[in-house]
Motif scaffolding. Structure first.
Motif, PDB file in Angstrom:
ATOM      1  N   ASN A  94       0.825  -1.204   0.000  1.00  0.00           N
ATOM      2  CA  ASN A  94       0.000   0.000   0.000  1.00  0.00           C
ATOM      3  C   ASN A  94       0.861   1.257   0.000  1.00  0.00           C
ATOM      4  OD1 ASN A  94      -1.986   2.035   1.885  1.00  0.00           O
ATOM      5  ND2 ASN A  94      -2.901   0.986   0.145  1.00  0.00           N
ATOM      6  N   ALA A  95       1.976   1.226   0.745  1.00  0.00           N
ATOM      7  CA  ALA A  95       2.890   2.375   0.761  1.00  0.00           C
ATOM      8  C   ALA A  95       3.507   2.602  -0.613  1.00  0.00           C
ATOM      9  CB  ALA A  95       3.978   2.166   1.816  1.00  0.00           C
ATOM     10  N   VAL A  96       3.880   1.515  -1.298  1.00  0.00           N
ATOM     11  CA  VAL A  96       4.423   1.630  -2.657  1.00  0.00           C
ATOM     12  C   VAL A  96       3.353   2.181  -3.602  1.00  0.00           C
ATOM     13  CG1 VAL A  96       5.400   0.388  -4.627  1.00  0.00           C
ATOM     14  CG2 VAL A  96       6.095  -0.227  -2.294  1.00  0.00           C
ATOM     15  N   ALA A  97       2.123   1.684  -3.487  1.00  0.00           N
ATOM     16  CA  ALA A  97       1.034   2.144  -4.350  1.00  0.00           C
ATOM     17  C   ALA A  97       0.762   3.634  -4.154  1.00  0.00           C
ATOM     18  CB  ALA A  97      -0.232   1.329  -4.082  1.00  0.00           C
ATOM     19  N   LEU A  98       0.757   4.090  -2.908  1.00  0.00           N
ATOM     20  CA  LEU A  98       0.490   5.507  -2.637  1.00  0.00           C
ATOM     21  C   LEU A  98       1.628   6.391  -3.149  1.00  0.00           C
ATOM     22  CD1 LEU A  98      -1.112   5.319   0.926  1.00  0.00           C
ATOM     23  CD2 LEU A  98      -2.264   5.591  -1.285  1.00  0.00           C
ATOM     24  N   PHE A  99       2.861   5.893  -3.078  1.00  0.00           N
ATOM     25  CA  PHE A  99       4.003   6.597  -3.658  1.00  0.00           C
ATOM     26  C   PHE A  99       3.806   6.734  -5.173  1.00  0.00           C
ATOM     27  CE2 PHE A  99       8.031   5.961  -5.953  1.00  0.00           C
ATOM     28  CZ  PHE A  99       8.730   7.092  -5.560  1.00  0.00           C
ATOM     29  N   MET A 100       3.418   5.654  -5.827  1.00  0.00           N
ATOM     30  CA  MET A 100       3.181   5.682  -7.266  1.00  0.00           C
ATOM     31  C   MET A 100       2.066   6.659  -7.622  1.00  0.00           C
ATOM     32  SD  MET A 100       3.512   1.533  -7.763  1.00  0.00           S
ATOM     33  CE  MET A 100       2.803   1.453  -9.411  1.00  0.00           C
ATOM     34  N   VAL A 101       0.997   6.657  -6.839  1.00  0.00           N
ATOM     35  CA  VAL A 101      -0.143   7.552  -7.082  1.00  0.00           C
ATOM     36  C   VAL A 101       0.279   9.011  -6.930  1.00  0.00           C
ATOM     37  CG1 VAL A 101      -2.334   8.341  -6.101  1.00  0.00           C
ATOM     38  CG2 VAL A 101      -1.978   5.907  -6.559  1.00  0.00           C
ATOM     39  N   GLU A 102       1.042   9.322  -5.886  1.00  0.00           N
ATOM     40  CA  GLU A 102       1.483  10.709  -5.696  1.00  0.00           C
ATOM     41  C   GLU A 102       2.372  11.154  -6.852  1.00  0.00           C
ATOM     42  OE1 GLU A 102       3.471  13.782  -2.466  1.00  0.00           O
ATOM     43  OE2 GLU A 102       3.819  11.626  -2.214  1.00  0.00           O
ATOM     44  N   ARG A 222      13.936  11.452  -7.099  1.00  0.00           N
ATOM     45  CA  ARG A 222      12.991  12.539  -6.799  1.00  0.00           C
ATOM     46  C   ARG A 222      13.580  13.881  -7.246  1.00  0.00           C
ATOM     47  NH1 ARG A 222      11.659  16.938  -4.779  1.00  0.00           N
ATOM     48  NH2 ARG A 222      13.831  17.266  -4.252  1.00  0.00           N
ATOM     49  N   THR A 223      14.875  14.074  -6.966  1.00  0.00           N
ATOM     50  CA  THR A 223      15.553  15.288  -7.415  1.00  0.00           C
ATOM     51  C   THR A 223      15.522  15.399  -8.928  1.00  0.00           C
ATOM     52  OG1 THR A 223      17.023  15.274  -5.490  1.00  0.00           O
ATOM     53  CG2 THR A 223      17.761  16.518  -7.415  1.00  0.00           C
ATOM     54  N   PHE A 224      15.762  14.288  -9.613  1.00  0.00           N
ATOM     55  CA  PHE A 224      15.719  14.252 -11.081  1.00  0.00           C
ATOM     56  C   PHE A 224      14.352  14.718 -11.590  1.00  0.00           C
ATOM     57  CE2 PHE A 224      14.665  11.391 -14.776  1.00  0.00           C
ATOM     58  CZ  PHE A 224      15.403  12.078 -15.723  1.00  0.00           C
ATOM     59  N   TYR A 225      13.275  14.227 -10.993  1.00  0.00           N
ATOM     60  CA  TYR A 225      11.934  14.654 -11.388  1.00  0.00           C
ATOM     61  C   TYR A 225      11.716  16.132 -11.094  1.00  0.00           C
ATOM     62  CZ  TYR A 225       9.680  10.294 -12.855  1.00  0.00           C
ATOM     63  OH  TYR A 225       9.291   9.182 -13.558  1.00  0.00           O
ATOM     64  N   ALA A 226      12.180  16.584  -9.933  1.00  0.00           N
ATOM     65  CA  ALA A 226      11.994  17.993  -9.562  1.00  0.00           C
ATOM     66  C   ALA A 226      12.701  18.922 -10.547  1.00  0.00           C
ATOM     67  CB  ALA A 226      12.504  18.232  -8.146  1.00  0.00           C
ATOM     68  N   ASP A 231       7.037  22.709 -10.775  1.00  0.00           N
ATOM     69  CA  ASP A 231       6.297  22.718  -9.498  1.00  0.00           C
ATOM     70  C   ASP A 231       6.170  21.318  -8.905  1.00  0.00           C
ATOM     71  OD1 ASP A 231       5.788  25.514  -9.850  1.00  0.00           O
ATOM     72  OD2 ASP A 231       4.143  25.003 -11.197  1.00  0.00           O
ATOM     73  N   PHE A 232       7.210  20.514  -9.051  1.00  0.00           N
ATOM     74  CA  PHE A 232       7.145  19.133  -8.557  1.00  0.00           C
ATOM     75  C   PHE A 232       7.097  19.089  -7.032  1.00  0.00           C
ATOM     76  CE2 PHE A 232       8.848  14.975  -7.387  1.00  0.00           C
ATOM     77  CZ  PHE A 232       8.098  14.136  -8.191  1.00  0.00           C
ATOM     78  N   GLY A 233       7.979  19.823  -6.378  1.00  0.00           N
ATOM     79  CA  GLY A 233       7.956  19.906  -4.912  1.00  0.00           C
ATOM     80  C   GLY A 233       8.407  18.623  -4.229  1.00  0.00           C
ATOM     81  N   GLU A 234       8.110  18.533  -2.944  1.00  0.00           N
ATOM     82  CA  GLU A 234       8.459  17.357  -2.157  1.00  0.00           C
ATOM     83  C   GLU A 234       7.415  16.260  -2.354  1.00  0.00           C
ATOM     84  OE1 GLU A 234      11.273  16.897  -0.490  1.00  0.00           O
ATOM     85  OE2 GLU A 234      11.908  18.874  -1.169  1.00  0.00           O
ATOM     86  N   MET A 235       7.788  15.040  -1.977  1.00  0.00           N
ATOM     87  CA  MET A 235       6.855  13.919  -2.014  1.00  0.00           C
ATOM     88  C   MET A 235       6.583  13.468  -0.584  1.00  0.00           C
ATOM     89  SD  MET A 235       7.823  11.549  -5.300  1.00  0.00           S
ATOM     90  CE  MET A 235       6.270  10.662  -5.106  1.00  0.00           C
ATOM     91  N   ARG A 236       5.353  13.663  -0.126  1.00  0.00           N
ATOM     92  CA  ARG A 236       5.032  13.336   1.269  1.00  0.00           C
ATOM     93  C   ARG A 236       5.025  11.827   1.509  1.00  0.00           C
ATOM     94  NH1 ARG A 236      -0.202  11.802   1.161  1.00  0.00           N
ATOM     95  NH2 ARG A 236      -1.462  12.477  -0.599  1.00  0.00           N
TER      96      ARG A 236
END
Length: 246
Positions: A94-102, A222-226, A231-236
Motif C-alpha cells: 500500500n505504501a508503494v502504491a500511494l508513492f506511485m499515485v502521488e 525525486r531530485t531528477f523529477y523535480a 512545481d514538482f515539490g516534495e513527495m510526502r
C-alpha cells in the motif's frame, strides 16, 4: 451528452457535500479527469460500501458522461475492474502504491489521452499486487525510472566505464564530473543503468540492493523529477515508503 465505456485508475477522492465524492481518475480514453460521484458516502443500502471503490490505485470499469467543455464530468456506472489480493491490505504494498499515485498526480497535469501510459500504469499496479521479496523492495525504483519516458525526460542507458557519472540535470551519463553536485556516481550510476535495463518487474529479483542504496537512489530520482517537472515539490509519501521498506 455521450456515454463512453472506459477503464479508470483512482488517483484521489475528496468529500463533497453530505454523501458525494469528487474523484480524480486517470482514464484509458480521456487521460486525467475529475468526476462527481453522488450518493456513495451514505449508509443506505444503495450507497453502502461504494466509496471503497474509490481508494487510490483502484482500477475500475466505468461508464462515463464526457463533455470536453467541462472540468467536472459525471459517472453513470462504476465497478471493480481488478480485485487486488494485497495492495489495500498489505502495509508495504500500500505504501508503494500511494508513492506511485502521488508521483502520477505530480506529473499528469493536462487531460490528454495516452493509452500507452494508462496500460503501463495498470500493468505496474498488477505486478505490484503480486510482487514479493526483492521485486517488491526494488519496485518503486523501477517505476519512477521507467515512468519518466512517458513525459519526455527518459534517462538513456549509455553507462560505461568512460561515462560513469549520471548528470541529473541533463538526464544522461557523462564522462566527466559535472560542475554541479546534482549527480550520481558509482556504484549508484551503475545500479541505475541496471534498473534501466529491466524490462519486466520479475527481473528486479536479480538486483540485491540494501535499504541505504534504495534510499539514496529514491532521493536522487525525486531530485531528477523535480529538475524536469514544473512545481514538482516534495513527495510526502517518500518518507513513509522508506520507513516501511526498512
Amino acid at each position: 451528452m455521450q456515454l463512453h465505456k472506459t477503464k479508470g485508475i483512482v488517483l484521489k477522492g475528496v468529500k463533497y457535500g453530505e454523501t458525494s465524492l469528487i474523484v480524480t481518475l486517470y482514464t484509458e480514453l480521456f487521460g486525467i479527469q475529475s468526476y462527481l460521484v453522488n450518493g456513495v458516502r451514505t449508509s443506505s443500502r444503495k450507497g453502502m460500501g461504494k466509496a471503497n471503490l474509490f481508494q487510490p490505485a483502484a482500477i475500475l470499469d466505468l461508464v462515463v458522461y464526457h463533455n470536453e467543455l467541462k472540468n467536472l464530468q459525471r459517472l453513470r456506472e462504476f465497478k471493480w475492474g481488478v480485485l487486488y489480493q494485497h495492495i489495500f491490505f498489505d502495509v508495504i504494498k500500500n505504501a508503494v502504491a500511494l508513492f506511485m499515485v502521488e508521483l502520477l498526480q505530480k506529473c499528469i497535469k493536462q487531460p490528454e489521452p495516452n493509452p500507452e501510459l494508462f496500460y503501463f500504469i495498470e500493468d505496474a499496479f498488477l505486478h505490484l499486487d503480486a510482487a514479493e521479496g526483492r521485486v517488491l523492495a526494488n519496485f518503486p525504483l523501477f517505476f519512477i525510472l521507467h515512468l519518466a519516458g512517458f513525459f519526455g525526460f527518459k534517462i538513456e542507458d549509455s553507462y560505461s566505464e568512460s561515462t560513469p557519472y549520471l548528470d541529473l540535470k541533463e538526464g544522461q551519463f557523462v564522462a566527466e564530473h559535472p560542475e554541479h553536485h546534482l549527480l550520481l556516481e558509482d556504484p549508484f550510476s551503475f545500479i541505475t543503468a541496471q534498473l534501466l535495463r529491466v524490462q519486466q518487474p520479475l527481473e528486479l529479483q536479480g538486483l540485491p540492493l540494501n535499504q541505504d542504496t534504495r534510499r539514496i537512489l529514491l532521493q536522487a530520482y525525486r531530485t531528477f523529477y523535480a529538475l524536469h517537472v514544473p512545481d514538482f515539490g516534495e513527495m510526502r509519501t517518500l518518507n513513509v515508503l522508506q520507513t516501511v521498506l526498512s
